[in-house]
Design a protein around this motif. Sequence first.
Motif, short mmCIF file in Angstrom:
data_model
loop_
_atom_site.label_atom_id
_atom_site.label_comp_id
_atom_site.label_asym_id
_atom_site.label_seq_id
_atom_site.Cartn_x
_atom_site.Cartn_y
_atom_site.Cartn_z
N GLN A 159 10.59 30.03 28.69
CA GLN A 159 11.44 29.76 27.46
C GLN A 159 11.89 28.06 27.41
O GLN A 159 12.16 27.29 28.22
CB GLN A 159 13.02 30.21 27.49
CG GLN A 159 13.91 30.05 26.40
CD GLN A 159 15.16 30.98 26.60
OE1 GLN A 159 15.25 31.82 27.66
NE2 GLN A 159 16.11 31.00 25.77
N VAL A 160 11.32 27.56 25.92
CA VAL A 160 11.54 26.26 25.87
C VAL A 160 12.60 25.80 24.99
O VAL A 160 13.32 24.49 24.96
CB VAL A 160 10.27 25.65 24.92
CG1 VAL A 160 10.34 26.47 23.64
CG2 VAL A 160 10.08 24.18 25.04
N HIS A 161 13.32 26.88 24.41
CA HIS A 161 14.52 26.44 23.58
C HIS A 161 15.38 27.95 23.44
O HIS A 161 14.85 28.95 23.72
CB HIS A 161 14.23 26.36 21.84
CG HIS A 161 15.05 25.85 21.05
ND1 HIS A 161 15.78 26.60 20.25
CD2 HIS A 161 15.44 24.68 20.72
CE1 HIS A 161 16.78 26.06 19.47
NE2 HIS A 161 16.56 24.77 19.75
N SER B 68 11.31 30.67 33.29
CA SER B 68 10.61 29.41 33.39
C SER B 68 11.21 28.65 32.30
O SER B 68 10.92 28.90 31.16
CB SER B 68 9.27 29.48 33.53
OG SER B 68 8.94 27.98 33.80
N VAL B 69 12.00 27.43 32.43
CA VAL B 69 12.32 26.75 31.37
C VAL B 69 11.33 25.57 31.43
O VAL B 69 11.32 24.97 32.33
CB VAL B 69 13.80 26.15 31.57
CG1 VAL B 69 14.26 25.13 30.55
CG2 VAL B 69 15.07 27.09 31.75
N SER C 7 9.24 33.84 18.95
CA SER C 7 10.51 34.39 19.86
C SER C 7 10.36 36.04 20.15
O SER C 7 9.45 36.46 19.80
CB SER C 7 11.81 34.29 19.01
OG SER C 7 11.82 35.32 17.84
N THR C 8 11.10 36.27 21.01
CA THR C 8 11.19 37.61 21.50
C THR C 8 12.75 37.98 21.60
O THR C 8 13.60 37.14 21.50
CB THR C 8 10.36 37.76 22.85
OG1 THR C 8 10.33 39.25 23.39
CG2 THR C 8 11.18 37.17 24.10
N THR C 9 12.98 39.24 22.19
CA THR C 9 14.16 39.63 22.39
C THR C 9 14.44 40.12 23.77
O THR C 9 13.64 40.69 24.59
CB THR C 9 14.57 40.74 21.28
OG1 THR C 9 13.55 41.87 21.54
CG2 THR C 9 14.35 40.33 20.17
#
Length: 337
Positions: free
Chosen positions: A253-255, A276-277, A222-224
Motif C-alpha cells: 500500500q502506497v497511499h 507493506s507500506v 485500488s482494491t477493497t
Amino acid sequence: MRRPRTLLALAGVLTLGGCAGGDGGGAPEDAAGTQAGATSAAPEPDDGEAPDGGEGGDGEEGQQEAAPTTEEPAELPRGGREIFPDFRLVGYVGHPDSPAMGRLGIGDPDERAAEIETELAGFAGDREMLPVLELVVSIAHPVPGEDGSFRTQVTDQMIEDHLDLARRHDAMLLLNIQTGAVPFPDEVRDFEEWLVEPDVGVALDPEWAVSPGQVPGEVYGSTTGAELDEVAAYLAGLVEEHDLPEKAMVYHQVHASVVQDEAALTEHDGVAAIKSVDGIGHPQDKVSTYDLVNESTPEHVHGGFKLFLEEDVEFGPLMTPEEVAELDPEVEYLMVE
C-alpha cells in the motif's frame, strides 16, 4: 507520499516468453498430496507353520500387519508451522528480465539470495530471519493485450527456477501480483499449483489493479478489504486442505486510497496478513506515510515496510535498521527494492 512509479520498469515486458501454464515447465508435485496414502503394505503371510503350531496366516497371532508410516507435517523453510512471532521476514523483490523492478533481478540470483542474510541481517533485530524472495509473476503494463487484462504472467519455468532458488537458501517465495484489470481472487487462483507448496505465499500490489477505463501506471489502482478477505479465505482453504504451515499474504500500500474499506479484511486461521507500506522519499516522509496508511490497518494485520535502494537515497539517507525498528506498528516484514 510516494510518486506514481514510472513505466520504465515495464520496458520489454510484452516480450516475455509466454504466460504461466505454457510449456516452460511442469507443475511441481504437491508436497502435501504426496503424503496422502503413504503407507507400507502388510507383510506377505508365511506359508509355513506358524509359531504356535497353526497354519501360517491363520489366527490372530499368525497375522501381523505393519503400522502405516506417516510423514511429519510440512514446515516453514526454517522450521515450525507459524511465521510470527518467531521470525522476521526480510528480503528482496524483483524480476530477472527487469533490473528496474528490484534487487532480486540484478546479477546472479544465488548471490542476491545469500546477500539477504549478510547485507540485511540488521533488520532481523531480535528475531530469527526468514529470508524472502518476492518474485513479480503477474506484471501490469499500459497495453491491454488481446484479452484486455493489462497484465502478463511469467512462465512456469521462471517460477520453478525461483522456488528452487528459495529452497537452496531456506527462504520463502512470495508471488508478487500486479493484477492489471483482473480481480485479485481470479488472478491468485491462476497460481494455485504453486500456492499448495508449503514455502510459497502471495504479495498483492493493488497500486496496479485498475478499473474499466483506467490504465496501469497512469493512476493509482485500488482494491477493497472484501477482495483481500476473499483471497485470504481462499489461502486459508488451501492451508487446511493440504495441511500446510501458515501462509503469508502481503498486500502493498502506497497511499490511503489504494485499499478501501480495509476493515472487511478479517482474520483467517493459517494466514498471516501483512501490510507493506511502500512510500518513497526522505526518512521523515516515509515515516509520515507509514503512520498515515496504518491508521486503517486491522489489529490482526502485521506491519511491513519497504526500502528503495535507488529512489530513497535521492531524497535522503537510506533508513537504518534502528530507525525501522522504531516504527509503530512493529515492522515484521522488511522488503528491499
